[in-house]
Design a protein around this motif. Structure first.
Motif, PDB file in Angstrom:
ATOM      1  N   ARG A  97       0.830  -1.224   0.000  1.00 62.19           N
ATOM      2  CA  ARG A  97       0.000   0.000   0.000  1.00 62.19           C
ATOM      3  C   ARG A  97       0.858   1.265   0.000  1.00 62.19           C
ATOM      4  O   ARG A  97       0.351   2.361   0.292  1.00 62.19           O
ATOM      5  N   THR A  98       2.138   1.124  -0.345  1.00 62.62           N
ATOM      6  CA  THR A  98       3.041   2.269  -0.399  1.00 62.62           C
ATOM      7  C   THR A  98       3.105   2.814  -1.822  1.00 62.62           C
ATOM      8  O   THR A  98       3.169   2.035  -2.780  1.00 62.62           O
ATOM      9  N   GLU A  99       3.090   4.128  -1.947  1.00 62.78           N
ATOM     10  CA  GLU A  99       3.226   4.741  -3.275  1.00 62.78           C
ATOM     11  C   GLU A  99       4.553   4.318  -3.896  1.00 62.78           C
ATOM     12  O   GLU A  99       5.606   4.348  -3.255  1.00 62.78           O
ATOM     13  N   ASN A 100       4.498   3.930  -5.166  1.00 73.15           N
ATOM     14  CA  ASN A 100       5.688   3.388  -5.815  1.00 73.15           C
ATOM     15  C   ASN A 100       6.867   4.360  -5.815  1.00 73.15           C
ATOM     16  O   ASN A 100       8.019   3.946  -5.651  1.00 73.15           O
ATOM     17  N   GLU A 101       6.592   5.638  -6.014  1.00 72.91           N
ATOM     18  CA  GLU A 101       7.679   6.622  -6.072  1.00 72.91           C
ATOM     19  C   GLU A 101       8.410   6.712  -4.731  1.00 72.91           C
ATOM     20  O   GLU A 101       9.647   6.778  -4.691  1.00 72.91           O
ATOM     21  N   PHE A 102       7.652   6.731  -3.641  1.00 74.56           N
ATOM     22  CA  PHE A 102       8.283   6.789  -2.326  1.00 74.56           C
ATOM     23  C   PHE A 102       9.016   5.486  -2.022  1.00 74.56           C
ATOM     24  O   PHE A 102      10.121   5.479  -1.455  1.00 74.56           O
ATOM     25  N   LEU A 103       8.407   4.362  -2.400  1.00 72.11           N
ATOM     26  CA  LEU A 103       9.040   3.061  -2.185  1.00 72.11           C
ATOM     27  C   LEU A 103      10.375   2.995  -2.932  1.00 72.11           C
ATOM     28  O   LEU A 103      11.381   2.509  -2.386  1.00 72.11           O
ATOM     29  N   ALA A 104      10.383   3.486  -4.159  1.00 69.37           N
ATOM     30  CA  ALA A 104      11.619   3.498  -4.941  1.00 69.37           C
ATOM     31  C   ALA A 104      12.682   4.366  -4.262  1.00 69.37           C
ATOM     32  O   ALA A 104      13.868   4.009  -4.224  1.00 69.37           O
ATOM     33  N   LYS A 105      12.259   5.479  -3.707  1.00 81.67           N
ATOM     34  CA  LYS A 105      13.190   6.394  -3.055  1.00 81.67           C
ATOM     35  C   LYS A 105      13.823   5.746  -1.830  1.00 81.67           C
ATOM     36  O   LYS A 105      15.043   5.847  -1.612  1.00 81.67           O
ATOM     37  N   ILE A 106      13.019   5.083  -1.021  1.00 83.53           N
ATOM     38  CA  ILE A 106      13.552   4.458   0.188  1.00 83.53           C
ATOM     39  C   ILE A 106      14.448   3.273  -0.170  1.00 83.53           C
ATOM     40  O   ILE A 106      15.485   3.039   0.461  1.00 83.53           O
ATOM     41  N   CYS A 107      14.083   2.530  -1.231  1.00 82.97           N
ATOM     42  CA  CYS A 107      14.913   1.410  -1.683  1.00 82.97           C
ATOM     43  C   CYS A 107      16.277   1.912  -2.145  1.00 82.97           C
ATOM     44  O   CYS A 107      17.320   1.322  -1.820  1.00 82.97           O
ATOM     45  N   GLU A 108      16.282   2.993  -2.907  1.00 82.21           N
ATOM     46  CA  GLU A 108      17.533   3.554  -3.428  1.00 82.21           C
ATOM     47  C   GLU A 108      18.455   3.978  -2.279  1.00 82.21           C
ATOM     48  O   GLU A 108      19.673   3.769  -2.328  1.00 82.21           O
ATOM     49  N   ASN A 109      17.868   4.538  -1.238  1.00 78.83           N
ATOM     50  CA  ASN A 109      18.666   4.988  -0.095  1.00 78.83           C
ATOM     51  C   ASN A 109      19.258   3.823   0.698  1.00 78.83           C
ATOM     52  O   ASN A 109      20.420   3.872   1.091  1.00 78.83           O
ATOM     53  N   VAL A 110      18.486   2.787   0.931  1.00 76.44           N
ATOM     54  CA  VAL A 110      19.039   1.670   1.720  1.00 76.44           C
ATOM     55  C   VAL A 110      20.061   0.874   0.913  1.00 76.44           C
ATOM     56  O   VAL A 110      21.002   0.299   1.491  1.00 76.44           O
ATOM     57  N   ILE A 111      19.908   0.847  -0.405  1.00 78.12           N
ATOM     58  CA  ILE A 111      20.939   0.216  -1.246  1.00 78.12           C
ATOM     59  C   ILE A 111      22.254   0.986  -1.115  1.00 78.12           C
ATOM     60  O   ILE A 111      23.333   0.402  -0.978  1.00 78.12           O
TER      61      ILE A 111
END
Length: 406
Positions: free
Chosen positions: A147-161
């Motif tokens: 239920r997370t917006e894809n754009e925000f999910l992508a942003k958080i994924c990029e940061n933890v990577i």
């Protein structure tokens, strides 16, 4: 096209144990973990060490018990103390993994944490950086990613990577997604997250709408390389993706160009062990491991299976560790099944004898759910053709009997 390996992350001992009424002690967890290793799972999520001293001990003992090749994973929240305790519990693991993360949907950000997206990203980064101080292999979960917006999910994924995550878990925590939506979410991340090729993308789907396995399948078709699942599909609320289902879907559909290293012949025995230890009975019609999964009671189906198994079975029962299909005698059964069952008892009925016995059989079957071998013998006596039995003597058979033409 070269087949792609899908890693099987088993969370029976963590998410699976969160079922109300299910409690495993350390000894049982060790027994199950060794069975999971024999089964061929790549990662065992052994528990949530900070949740209780018992869980901490179980994770520690599992690390000592499994072989050096199996990854042992421990869950934590994005909290320093949680991460420290997870690391301590994993100290004896040859291949430890800390699984840390935080909720990323608006529901979690606003109502669970009373926070902001920016602060959630900061906490996610800090959790990964802190976990990297203890282990190299850090998996990050974006709770409620479904239920997370894809754009925000992508942003958080990029940061933890960027800060060292080696695996990113995309949970459909509430079983909210449709398969197409979940697959598109995975595809979006694969195509829009910088550095995504450096890490393993994982599915973790819940079964609230009965779509956990379908969502996981859609996820791996769209680029995920790991499936988080449980034996018998046990887990929170309606459960998790079923290991046996996703593994057999991959095995039976070679056109997907996917494979796992699961020894499928151990699926049935593993299912039984988990059911016995947890006290969670497997529903009769459960795919792959339910008692009815390879049982046939309809006359049309029984006749087809007896002529050629594949007529009504897409999976060979031997592939999952079951010796053979079952022919169950009910009021829906036909003459082929009845004749087959009598042959198994050593009685060979010709057409006239079978017709006579079948009419009596139906009278019994209409009153009972299932006809047993004892009742089959009673039916023969009631047919009043017992004197026509001939004792068959060959090299290997001493008690077979043939019914003559009446």
């Amino acid at each position: 096209m070269e087949n792609k390996k899908i890693q099987i992350f088993d969370t029976t001992l963590r998410d699976g144990e969160q079922v109300p009424g299910c409690k495993l002690n350390t000894k049982e967890k060790i027994i199950i973990s060794k069975k999971l290793e024999d089964l061929g799972v790549d990662i065992i999520e052994a528990g949530f060490p900070t949740s209780s001293p018992g869980d901490y001990k179980s994770v520690q003992e599992i690390c000592k018990s499994v072989s050096k090749t199996t990854i042992v994973c421990a869950l934590s929240r994005a909290v320093e103390k949680d991460i420290e305790i997870a690391a301590q519990a994993l100290q004896y693991a040859n291949r430890p993994r800390i699984h840390t993360g935080i909720g990323t949907s608006n529901y979690h950000i606003l109502y669970k944490f009373n926070s902001t997206p920016h602060k959630i990203i900061e906490r996610a980064i800090h959790a990964v950086k802190y976990a990297k101080k203890f282990v190299e292999d850090v998996e990050f979960y974006a709770e409620d990613a479904g239920r997370t917006e894809n754009e925000f999910l992508a942003k958080i994924c990029e940061n933890v990577i960027k800060y060292g995550a080696t695996v990113i878990n995309i949970p459909d925590t509430t079983g909210y997604c449709l398969p197409k939506e979940y697959g598109e979410k995975i595809r979006f991340l694969k195509e829009n997250v910088k550095g995504i090729h450096k890490i393993i993308l994982s599915t973790h789907c819940h079964n609230d709408l009965g779509l956990a396995t379908a969502n996981s399948l859609s996820g791996i078709i769209n680029g995920a390389q790991q499936v988080e699942c449980t034996i018998n599909g046990i887990g929170e609320r309606a459960g998790n993706t079923s290991l046996e289902e996703i593994v057999m879907i991959i095995k039976q559909n070679s056109h997907l160009n996917l494979f796992t290293k699961i020894n499928t012949k151990l699926i049935s025995s593993t299912s039984y062990l988990v059911s016995k230890c947890t006290g969670m009975n497997v529903q009769a019609n459960k795919a792959i491991v339910g008692i009815n999964a390879f049982s046939h009671s309809s006359g049309i189906h029984q006749d087809g299976v007896l002529k050629k198994r594949e007529t009504y079975e897409s999976i060979n029962p031997e592939d999952v560790g079951i010796n053979k299909s079952s022919i169950i005698l009910t009021a829906r059964s036909g003459r082929s099944a009845l004749s087959y069952r009598y042959k198994k008892l050593g009685y060979f009925l010709n057409k006239n004898s079978l017709d006579l016995v079948y009419s009596i059989f139906l009278e019994y079957a209409d009153r009972k759910k299932e006809i047993t071998d004892i009742e089959l013998k009673i039916i023969l006596k009631k047919a009043n053709i017992n004197n026509n039995f001939l004792h068959k003597t060959n090299n290997n058979t001493t008690n077979n009997r043939r019914i003559n033409v009446v």
